[in-house]
Design a protein around this motif. Structure first.
Motif, PDB file in Angstrom:
ATOM      1  N   ALA B 422     -39.367 -29.202  13.445  1.00  0.00           N
ATOM      2  CA  ALA B 422     -39.926 -29.587  12.141  1.00  0.00           C
ATOM      3  C   ALA B 422     -38.910 -29.411  11.020  1.00  0.00           C
ATOM      4  O   ALA B 422     -38.861 -30.196  10.078  1.00  0.00           O
ATOM      5  CB  ALA B 422     -41.178 -28.768  11.860  1.00  0.00           C
ATOM      6  N   LEU B 423     -38.080 -28.377  11.114  1.00  0.00           N
ATOM      7  CA  LEU B 423     -37.139 -28.099  10.027  1.00  0.00           C
ATOM      8  C   LEU B 423     -35.776 -28.731  10.271  1.00  0.00           C
ATOM      9  O   LEU B 423     -34.875 -28.648   9.426  1.00  0.00           O
ATOM     10  CB  LEU B 423     -36.967 -26.579   9.851  1.00  0.00           C
ATOM     11  CG  LEU B 423     -38.236 -25.797   9.507  1.00  0.00           C
ATOM     12  CD1 LEU B 423     -37.971 -24.301   9.582  1.00  0.00           C
ATOM     13  CD2 LEU B 423     -38.733 -26.160   8.122  1.00  0.00           C
ATOM     14  N   ARG B 434     -34.062 -20.471   7.270  1.00  0.00           N
ATOM     15  CA  ARG B 434     -34.617 -21.604   6.521  1.00  0.00           C
ATOM     16  C   ARG B 434     -36.024 -21.281   6.004  1.00  0.00           C
ATOM     17  O   ARG B 434     -36.357 -21.600   4.869  1.00  0.00           O
ATOM     18  CB  ARG B 434     -34.619 -22.843   7.423  1.00  0.00           C
ATOM     19  CG  ARG B 434     -35.102 -24.114   6.766  1.00  0.00           C
ATOM     20  CD  ARG B 434     -34.111 -24.666   5.735  1.00  0.00           C
ATOM     21  NE  ARG B 434     -34.744 -25.715   4.939  1.00  0.00           N
ATOM     22  CZ  ARG B 434     -34.957 -25.624   3.632  1.00  0.00           C
ATOM     23  NH1 ARG B 434     -34.580 -24.556   2.955  1.00  0.00           N
ATOM     24  NH2 ARG B 434     -35.554 -26.604   2.980  1.00  0.00           N
ATOM     25  N   ILE B 438     -37.255 -21.306   2.136  1.00  0.00           N
ATOM     26  CA  ILE B 438     -38.373 -22.118   1.656  1.00  0.00           C
ATOM     27  C   ILE B 438     -39.354 -21.265   0.852  1.00  0.00           C
ATOM     28  O   ILE B 438     -39.766 -21.630  -0.249  1.00  0.00           O
ATOM     29  CB  ILE B 438     -39.103 -22.805   2.838  1.00  0.00           C
ATOM     30  CG1 ILE B 438     -38.212 -23.907   3.425  1.00  0.00           C
ATOM     31  CG2 ILE B 438     -40.446 -23.383   2.416  1.00  0.00           C
ATOM     32  CD1 ILE B 438     -38.714 -24.479   4.742  1.00  0.00           C
ATOM     33  N   GLU B 441     -37.826 -20.239  -2.472  1.00  0.00           N
ATOM     34  CA  GLU B 441     -37.786 -21.365  -3.410  1.00  0.00           C
ATOM     35  C   GLU B 441     -39.174 -21.620  -4.005  1.00  0.00           C
ATOM     36  O   GLU B 441     -39.336 -21.773  -5.208  1.00  0.00           O
ATOM     37  CB  GLU B 441     -37.294 -22.612  -2.669  1.00  0.00           C
ATOM     38  CG  GLU B 441     -37.215 -23.860  -3.545  1.00  0.00           C
ATOM     39  CD  GLU B 441     -37.073 -25.146  -2.720  1.00  0.00           C
ATOM     40  OE1 GLU B 441     -36.959 -25.077  -1.486  1.00  0.00           O
ATOM     41  OE2 GLU B 441     -37.094 -26.224  -3.343  1.00  0.00           O
ATOM     42  N   ARG B 442     -40.192 -21.624  -3.132  1.00  0.00           N
ATOM     43  CA  ARG B 442     -41.541 -21.919  -3.618  1.00  0.00           C
ATOM     44  C   ARG B 442     -42.050 -20.831  -4.547  1.00  0.00           C
ATOM     45  O   ARG B 442     -42.767 -21.100  -5.495  1.00  0.00           O
ATOM     46  CB  ARG B 442     -42.514 -22.099  -2.445  1.00  0.00           C
ATOM     47  CG  ARG B 442     -42.343 -23.427  -1.764  1.00  0.00           C
ATOM     48  CD  ARG B 442     -43.420 -23.689  -0.748  1.00  0.00           C
ATOM     49  NE  ARG B 442     -43.230 -25.013  -0.212  1.00  0.00           N
ATOM     50  CZ  ARG B 442     -43.868 -26.088  -0.682  1.00  0.00           C
ATOM     51  NH1 ARG B 442     -44.739 -25.982  -1.660  1.00  0.00           N
ATOM     52  NH2 ARG B 442     -43.633 -27.274  -0.167  1.00  0.00           N
ATOM     53  N   GLY B 445     -40.314 -20.901  -7.873  1.00  0.00           N
ATOM     54  CA  GLY B 445     -40.858 -22.032  -8.621  1.00  0.00           C
ATOM     55  C   GLY B 445     -39.788 -22.948  -9.176  1.00  0.00           C
ATOM     56  O   GLY B 445     -38.631 -22.677  -9.142  1.00  0.00           O
TER      57      GLY B 445
END
Lengths: 320, 445
Positions: B422-423, B434, B438, B441-442, B445
């Motif tokens: 998927a990645l 990874r 992710i 990062e989320r 924001g």
């Protein structure tokens, strides 16, 4: 490079199954017009697989293949039926040349990820097609083109996110994170963008329209499949309000694989030998999977097989 | 012969007036004008310098049939409606909101006429409530009667118990209805509010568009002990006029060409967004050889961010044009500030050039400056208020990468294989790294 150089379409079983499923959906369009009298517009490549299948199953007499390759003679040589006209050039330049006063079935069968050019083509068709027309769009959805661009340029992934956002911000309102540009989340982003692009053009068409002349669009079906790369196909039908009853009469959801409108049809290929396929096929159709004798095939593969066996190509072994 | 033979009436017809009023304003801009009015309400309520707008809320809804906007920002009284909100242009001597962003006295009317043929405006303050309902074709037919009649306050649209204003437009114009019915227009409005009203949202104001909460586009600078953006505050004072307070922040951030450039914020409202035109100093032009300027913008400068704030109690003193879409280049305030912007930007561009040549020498992965930037934390521009000079590291001061801690955990092979595919990565270690990136990062924001 033209896509025909990369892969021979006829070797893709999931793609084949999808084509046959689409043809079953197209067969439902008869309340609008006899299906054989629709014109078909697609990207036939060298193999013209969809053109062959649809001509034989649905009887289209007017078919147009748009081809951007320069090797004109080779394409003309491989054209399987007289019914097919070839238009050479970029789809953005050739789609406006189509006679849109006829009911049309258009398959924008891209083998690339979403780009502003694909959005432009989708909007060109949405802005032009007649009531009763159908638009299918296929996109590569493994990862966004912007990721590849950034990797090639040795840029950070934030570049890809910024580039994607700046290109598609009008069509996608949510905040885009880097993991939205790959895999399943990317497929969902693509679906939303295509939807917004179609909706925008239909709204524009409706500016001066009233009552029965107002255009509607419905997403009938979403296919996801993967022969080697994850692909997405969205299928829309366009009609004017006064044709609502014709649309209802199409009854797309009575097709086996479509329990309801806008259903996501996942085409997953089981791993099975020809012997196993034959043994299971002999017991089909059945309403009770549990009583089926599947031999050594794992239940998950049996389930996959049953959901698509009618649409798979007939396999045979040629080597000895 | 009539008694008016000696003169020609130039009295405008209402429909001509309305057409002229709405002609040049983009629909998107008209929606933003109404949001500006809500924000002015919030400023009246909380004080013009307040950084706390929490609990205040604006809800915008639009569709093919109807537009509405409501807020709980205090409402406005009958006198304001009579003297200002419904007048075309502002009467002299009218005391408007200090530090306002809706300064030109046309925003609301222009938006209402632009949207449709029937509108309702109703407002409630702690002391009173009122409403005005207008059927535009009927109103236009009464040629000599330039008044809007009061109507009954209907209520029923309040966001909360706090007073506020509700505006609704129906019988939408055809072009307007077309746009209002699409996701594309909704996305554009969300993006504009996110960028133009970011400061108010970061102060806690909540803005909803068709039920979607708009979050603020945060402007951040790399900020460490060795790498600091420059912050400069000064006041522009002219005799007898309200002073204008100016704050310039220039520094570096992520390498994103589309976000690089100058941001100009007037009384909290973002006027220019990542501007890279000559107007903000980029590119040497022959005709303006005597004007200080910066090099032409090139992707090499994609880390450059410059933000200029203008604040004044008299909103006509900040350098914006009437549409709030660009700066007013003739403004003295702008011209003075421009000179400082160029001087401060040069230091930052020099550092970016240095970084660029170092990347050429060492390669992206090995450049010590690049490594420092990659690991550097960022500060929001909202906390960069006190004067400080630009500080950039040189090679000798670059330390090794900051200390790290190893994370180790086990997961079922099947799940790891799923995520590998998927990645798009090819090892379990890469899945771990990874997924961490992710989530980081989320959450940042």
């Amino acid at each position: 490079m033209s896509s025909f150089r990369k892969v021979n379409y006829s070797l893709r079983p999931a793609k084949h199954a999808q084509r046959r499923m689409v043809s079953e959906l197209l067969g439902c369009l008869y309340p609008f017009k006899a299906v054989r009298d629709y014109q078909y517009i697609g990207f036939g490549s060298l193999w013209f697989e969809d053109f062959r299948l649809f001509h034989k199953l649905l009887g289209f007499k007017k078919m147009v293949s748009i081809e951007r390759s320069e090797a004109k003679d080779r394409f003309l040589h491989n054209k399987p039926f007289k019914a097919i006209d070839l238009l050479f050039g970029d789809s953005g330049a050739k789609l406006p040349e189509i006679d849109w006063t006829k009911e049309s079935i258009v398959w924008l069968d891209f083998d690339s990820p979403l780009s502003l050019e694909t959005v432009r083509d989708i909007q060109l068709v949405s802005a032009s097609c007649k009531s009763g027309s159908c638009l299918a769009i296929t996109l590569k959805v493994d990862e966004a083109a912007e990721i590849l661009e950034a990797t090639k340029a040795q840029e950070e992934i934030s570049h890809a996110v910024a580039q994607f956002t700046s290109r598609f911000k009008d069509y996608y309102g949510g905040k885009v994170f880097s993991d939205d540009l790959r895999g399943n989340p990317f497929r969902q982003v693509c679906e939303a963008i295509v939807d917004a692009a179609v909706e925008q053009k239909i709204a524009l068409r409706n500016t001066e329209k009233e009552g029965g002349d107002v255009f509607e669009f419905r997403r009938v079906c979403r296919f996801s499949y993967s022969d080697a790369t994850p692909m997405l196909t969205l299928l829309y039908v366009f009609y004017i309000r006064s044709d609502q009853s014709k649309f209802d009469e199409c009854s797309f959801e009575t097709v086996d694989f479509l329990p309801n409108m806008d259903h996501e049809v996942k085409i997953q290929m089981p791993v099975m030998t020809l012997k196993e396929i034959r043994e299971i096929e002999e017991q089909l159709p059945t309403d009770d999977i549990d009583t089926l004798d599947a031999g050594y095939v794992p239940p998950s593969d049996v389930k996959k097989f049953i959901s698509i066996y009618r649409y798979l190509p007939n396999f045979s072994v040629l080597e000895t | 012969m009539s008694e008016n033979q000696g003169q020609i009436s130039a009295f405008p017809t209402k429909s001509f007036f309305v057409d002229m009023l709405v002609r040049d304003i983009p629909l998107e801009q008209a929606v933003l004008d109404l949001v500006d009015n809500c924000i002015d309400g919030a400023k009246r309520l909380r004080g013009e310098d307040s950084n706390d707008l929490s609990g205040l809320r604006v809800e915008i809804q639009f569709s093919k049939e109807k537009f509405s906007i409501k807020d709980n920002c205090g409402g406005f009284d009958r006198q304001t409606a009579q003297m200002y909100a419904f007048r075309f242009g502002r009467p002299k001597g009218f005391n408007s909101t200090k530090h306002s962003i809706g300064q030109f006295g046309v925003g609301m009317k222009r938006a209402l006429f632009k949207f449709g043929h029937e509108f309702l405006v109703q407002s409630r303050t702690p002391e009173e409530s009122w409403a005005v309902r207008v059927d535009v074709p009927e109103w236009e037919a009464e040629e000599n009667d330039w008044v809007f009649p009061w109507s009954e306050y209907e209520g029923g649209h309040e966001i909360s118990d706090s007073p506020g204003t509700y505006i609704e437009v129906t019988k939408l114009r055809k072009g307007t209805a077309t746009s209002f019915g699409t996701k594309v227009f909704e996305n554009k409005i969300i993006a504009s509010i996110k960028s133009k009203h970011r400061q108010f949202i970061s102060f806690g104001m909540e803005i909803f568009v068709n039920g979607n909460r708009v979050d603020a586009a945060d402007l951040k600078f790399f900020s460490t002990a060795t790498l600091k953006p420059v912050v400069e505050n000064f006041v522009f004072d002219e005799d007898g006029l309200e002073p204008v307070r100016i704050r310039i922040v220039v520094g570096i951030s992520d390498s994103i060409p589309k976000s690089a450039g100058w941001y100009v914020v007037c009384n909290g409202r973002v006027i220019l967004d990542a501007d890279r035109r000559e107007e903000t100093g980029w590119g040497v032009v022959e005709d303006n050889a005597d004007r200080p300027s910066l090099p032409s913008f090139h992707n090499q400068y994609s880390r450059f961010r410059g933000i200029v704030y203008f604040d004044s109690d008299d909103s006509s003193r900040v350098p914006w044009n009437t549409m709030k879409t660009d700066i007013d280049e003739d403004s003295l305030v702008w011209q003075r500030t421009y000179e400082r912007m160029i001087v401060l930007a040069r230091h930052v561009l020099d550092f970016i050039n240095k970084l660029d040549s170092e990347i050429e020498d060492y390669g992206r992965e090995k450049s010590p400056l690049m490594r420092l930037i990659r690991n550097a934390p960022k500060s929001s521009v909202d906390v960069l208020k006190t004067d400080q000079a630009f500080k950039a590291p040189d090679k000798s001061s670059v330390e090794e990468a900051p200390p790290t801690i190893k994370i180790q955990y086990s997961r079922p092979i099947e799940e790891i294989e799923f995520l590998k595919s998927a990645l798009g990565v090819d090892s379990a270690r890469a899945v771990g790294e990874r997924t961490f990136e992710i989530v980081l990062e989320r959450n940042r924001g």
